[in-house]
Design a protein around this motif. Structure first.
Motif, PDB file in Angstrom:
ATOM      1  N   ALA A  92       4.237   4.521   0.798  1.00  0.00           N
ATOM      2  CA  ALA A  92       4.142   5.303   2.036  1.00  0.00           C
ATOM      3  C   ALA A  92       3.941   4.393   3.245  1.00  0.00           C
ATOM      4  O   ALA A  92       4.566   4.578   4.295  1.00  0.00           O
ATOM      5  CB  ALA A  92       2.996   6.311   1.936  1.00  0.00           C
ATOM      6  N   THR A  93       3.075   3.414   3.073  1.00  0.00           N
ATOM      7  CA  THR A  93       2.780   2.480   4.163  1.00  0.00           C
ATOM      8  C   THR A  93       4.019   1.682   4.543  1.00  0.00           C
ATOM      9  O   THR A  93       4.370   1.588   5.727  1.00  0.00           O
ATOM     10  CB  THR A  93       1.635   1.529   3.749  1.00  0.00           C
ATOM     11  N   GLU A  94       4.678   1.131   3.553  1.00  0.00           N
ATOM     12  CA  GLU A  94       5.875   0.341   3.840  1.00  0.00           C
ATOM     13  C   GLU A  94       6.963   1.196   4.477  1.00  0.00           C
ATOM     14  O   GLU A  94       7.630   0.783   5.423  1.00  0.00           O
ATOM     15  CB  GLU A  94       6.401  -0.345   2.580  1.00  0.00           C
ATOM     16  N   PHE A  95       7.140   2.415   3.970  1.00  0.00           N
ATOM     17  CA  PHE A  95       8.154   3.292   4.549  1.00  0.00           C
ATOM     18  C   PHE A  95       7.862   3.541   6.025  1.00  0.00           C
ATOM     19  O   PHE A  95       8.741   3.407   6.875  1.00  0.00           O
ATOM     20  CB  PHE A  95       8.229   4.626   3.806  1.00  0.00           C
ATOM     21  N   LEU A  96       6.631   3.914   6.334  1.00  0.00           N
ATOM     22  CA  LEU A  96       6.287   4.221   7.724  1.00  0.00           C
ATOM     23  C   LEU A  96       6.503   3.011   8.625  1.00  0.00           C
ATOM     24  O   LEU A  96       7.110   3.126   9.700  1.00  0.00           O
ATOM     25  CB  LEU A  96       4.836   4.698   7.845  1.00  0.00           C
ATOM     26  N   LEU A  97       6.028   1.859   8.206  1.00  0.00           N
ATOM     27  CA  LEU A  97       6.123   0.667   9.053  1.00  0.00           C
ATOM     28  C   LEU A  97       7.568   0.237   9.272  1.00  0.00           C
ATOM     29  O   LEU A  97       7.937  -0.165  10.379  1.00  0.00           O
ATOM     30  CB  LEU A  97       5.304  -0.466   8.454  1.00  0.00           C
ATOM     31  N   ARG A  98       8.396   0.350   8.258  1.00  0.00           N
ATOM     32  CA  ARG A  98       9.818  -0.009   8.437  1.00  0.00           C
ATOM     33  C   ARG A  98      10.517   1.011   9.348  1.00  0.00           C
ATOM     34  O   ARG A  98      11.387   0.651  10.137  1.00  0.00           O
ATOM     35  CB  ARG A  98      10.505  -0.138   7.085  1.00  0.00           C
ATOM     36  N   HIS A  99      10.109   2.252   9.236  1.00  0.00           N
ATOM     37  CA  HIS A  99      10.639   3.283  10.138  1.00  0.00           C
ATOM     38  C   HIS A  99      10.242   2.963  11.579  1.00  0.00           C
ATOM     39  O   HIS A  99      11.067   3.047  12.498  1.00  0.00           O
ATOM     40  CB  HIS A  99      10.098   4.655   9.716  1.00  0.00           C
ATOM     41  N   VAL A 100       8.996   2.581  11.780  1.00  0.00           N
ATOM     42  CA  VAL A 100       8.518   2.221  13.123  1.00  0.00           C
ATOM     43  C   VAL A 100       9.287   1.019  13.655  1.00  0.00           C
ATOM     44  O   VAL A 100       9.716   1.009  14.811  1.00  0.00           O
ATOM     45  CB  VAL A 100       6.994   1.948  13.111  1.00  0.00           C
TER      46      VAL A 100
END
Length: 197
Positions: A92-100
């Motif tokens: 979840a963390t990696e997904f959000l940060l890459r989206h950002v």
């Protein structure tokens, strides 16, 4: 004849509004800085015209990015079968940060708008909370108070603000920042799981 003229003006206003929203949506996908003058140029209208349709950049961006965010289930598809909370939180963390990172221009504009107008913060897209809740869903055995605390702890870390703090203020490159935040989120989750045993 007057009715046709009125309908024509209404249609033109709708086309202009749609062009402004579409330009903002397209710019939001580039990762570049998004400003009202840039949106107006991309929509082939004057900046004054853009402001006639939207009182500020925040209002425009909120509409332009509506529907662009994935659901938490879509975002966490790679760990859908996992019961491991640490693995799910890391995903979840990696997904959000890459989206950002991919859309940081629009993310920065949304954060800036809500910093100066805190009452608008609730209207900001809240992808992180859905991701955190979905990542923690299989985690049983945590008392409600401990789950609520972990959710708050993760909300501080699993965020665009944390990413920008590490890249802008600490000078980390984006990959190092993502790695650091994923590590921190995993550490928080692992500690909460161990404390519950």
């Amino acid at each position: 004849m007057a009715a046709q003229g009125s309908a024509g003006r209404t249609n033109q206003k709708l086309r202009t509004r749609n062009a402004i929203v579409a330009a903002a949506a397209e710019l939001s996908r580039t990762g570049r800085e998004v400003t009202m003058p840039e949106v107006a140029r991309a929509a082939l209208v004057s900046e004054a015209t853009a402001y006639r349709y939207f009182p500020d950049l925040f209002s425009l961006l909120r509409e332009a990015i509506a529907g662009q965010l994935p659901t938490p289930e879509e975002a966490l598809a790679s760990v859908a079968d996992s019961e491991d909370a640490v693995e799910r939180v890391a995903a979840a963390t990696e997904f959000l940060l890459r989206h950002v990172l991919a859309r940081q221009g629009v993310v920065r504009a949304m954060i800036a708008a809500t910093v100066v107008r805190p009452a608008e913060a609730a209207a900001r897209p809240g992808l992180r909370f859905g991701l955190i809740d979905s990542a923690l869903a299989p985690l049983t055995g945590l008392a409600p108070a401990a789950r609520a605390q972990l959710r708050r702890d993760l909300a501080v870390v699993v965020s665009a603000e944390a990413l920008f703090s590490l890249t802008d203020l600490h000078g980390l490159d984006p990959e190092e920042a993502v790695t650091s935040i994923v590590h921190t989120a995993g550490t928080l989750t692992r500690a909460a799981v161990q404390a519950a045993r």
